[in-house]
Scaffold this active site. Structure first.
Site, PDB file in Angstrom:
ATOM      1  N   GLU A 115       0.831  -1.214   0.000  1.00  0.00           N
ATOM      2  CA  GLU A 115       0.000   0.000   0.000  1.00  0.00           C
ATOM      3  C   GLU A 115       0.865   1.264   0.000  1.00  0.00           C
ATOM      4  O   GLU A 115       0.516   2.262  -0.621  1.00  0.00           O
ATOM      5  CB  GLU A 115      -0.935  -0.021   1.212  1.00  0.00           C
ATOM      6  CG  GLU A 115      -1.981  -1.122   1.093  1.00  0.00           C
ATOM      7  CD  GLU A 115      -2.890  -1.164   2.294  1.00  0.00           C
ATOM      8  OE1 GLU A 115      -2.458  -1.724   3.323  1.00  0.00           O
ATOM      9  OE2 GLU A 115      -4.005  -0.630   2.230  1.00  0.00           O
ATOM     10  N   GLU A 135      -4.581  -9.273   3.545  1.00  0.00           N
ATOM     11  CA  GLU A 135      -5.502  -8.898   4.635  1.00  0.00           C
ATOM     12  C   GLU A 135      -6.765  -9.752   4.683  1.00  0.00           C
ATOM     13  O   GLU A 135      -7.174 -10.230   5.742  1.00  0.00           O
ATOM     14  CB  GLU A 135      -5.879  -7.406   4.529  1.00  0.00           C
ATOM     15  CG  GLU A 135      -4.786  -6.456   4.986  1.00  0.00           C
ATOM     16  CD  GLU A 135      -3.767  -6.129   3.910  1.00  0.00           C
ATOM     17  OE1 GLU A 135      -3.743  -6.826   2.872  1.00  0.00           O
ATOM     18  OE2 GLU A 135      -2.986  -5.181   4.108  1.00  0.00           O
TER      19      GLU A 135
END
Ligand code: COA
Length: 251
Positions: A115, A135
């Protein structure tokens, strides 16, 4: 060279180097790293000597293996742990730094590591890089913009595949879907990033910053508004250049 606990920071010839520096933990992103990055990005933003930034990582195995999972164990729940970690808007700082940021990535680039890279402007990978957002497989969702930045970069279908399956892409696949701009042998990672940084740094600073702003802000607008933004930035730049050539007290 300034010393932080989890990163190294140095500047040379207009290029700022941020090095993630927890190699023994595969540069996992923890609360301390959040604070260090927040501080250094704030300093870079206001530093006229910095023309381009390179984000890289220490150690052999990883750019960043994601959020520090050991912090999940110290909080009442993973969600609380994440809340604490994201309290400072590091991602906002990455996205609003005026200077172009080049991510030079090797090894594991996972979770918040990926990210972070998605918030950079240009991504260069070494051939051993592996990308993934695990995730969902851990029962959580990305919290550093990944669900928004990834589809904007690689498109909805591929982004959803990565997000929903947690499967990793190797460097070649990342290049194919446009996640990275180029792939180079490991030994060439820093030379390639530095060559690009030097080239960008050799251009007019105002033009470089304006073009970055036009692209990033423009992507959130419709085309007519984006074109207005471009004209506005161009006019602002010309005005700023005129002022620089003829400071008010000399007129
Ligand atoms: N948080 C905290 N510590 C981490 C970490 C993370 N996300 N990723 C790796 N580490 C630590 C390991 O605990 C280990 O520490 P130790 O030597 O003190 O035990 C060290 O980094 C090396 O990792 P290791 O797992 O031994 O390396 P590996 O090459 O066998 O495996 C990975 C590499 C990336 C596959 C594996 O470390 C992994 O799956 N990490 C977690 C990835 C993840 O789920 N990130 C969170 C996303 S939300």
């Amino acid at each position: 060279m300034s010393q932080f606990e989890t990163i190294l920071y140095e500047k040379q010839d207009g290029i700022a180097y941020i090095t993630l520096n927890r190699p023994q933990k595969l540069n996992a992103y923890n609360t301390r790293m959040r604070d260090d990055l927040y501080e250094v990005l704030g300093a870079i933003k206001d530093d006229p000597d910095v023309r381009v930034v390179i984000l890289r990582a220490a150690g052999e195995k990883a750019f960043c293996a994601g959020a520090d999972l050991s912090e999940f164990l110290t909080a009442p729940s993973p969600l609380v742990a994440r809340q604490v970690r994201w309290e400072r808007d590091v991602w906002g700082r990455f996205l609003t730094v005026a200077q172009p940021v080049i991510a030079a990535m090797h090894g594991f680039v996972l979770g918040s590591g990926m990210e972070m890279a998605l918030c950079c402007d240009i991504r260069i990978a070494s051939a051993d890089a592996q990308f993934g957002l695990p995730e969902t497989t851990l029962g959580i969702i990305p919290a550093a913009g990944g669900t928004q930045t990834l589809p904007r970069i690689i498109g909805r279908g591929k982004a959803l595949e990565m997000l929903l399956t947690g499967s990793r892409l190797d460097a070649g696949q990342a290049l194919q879907v446009g996640l990275v701009n180029s792939v180079v042998p490991r030994s060439q990672l820093m030379p390639a990033a530095e060559e690009m940084a030097r080239r960008i740094a050799s251009f007019d600073t105002m033009a470089v910053r304006a073009v970055k702003e036009a692209v990033i802000r423009g992507l959130d607008l419709g085309l007519p508004d984006g074109i207005k933004l471009e004209s506005q930035l161009s006019a602002n730049m010309q005005y700023a250049k005129l002022l620089k050539q003829n400071p008010p007290h000399e007129r």
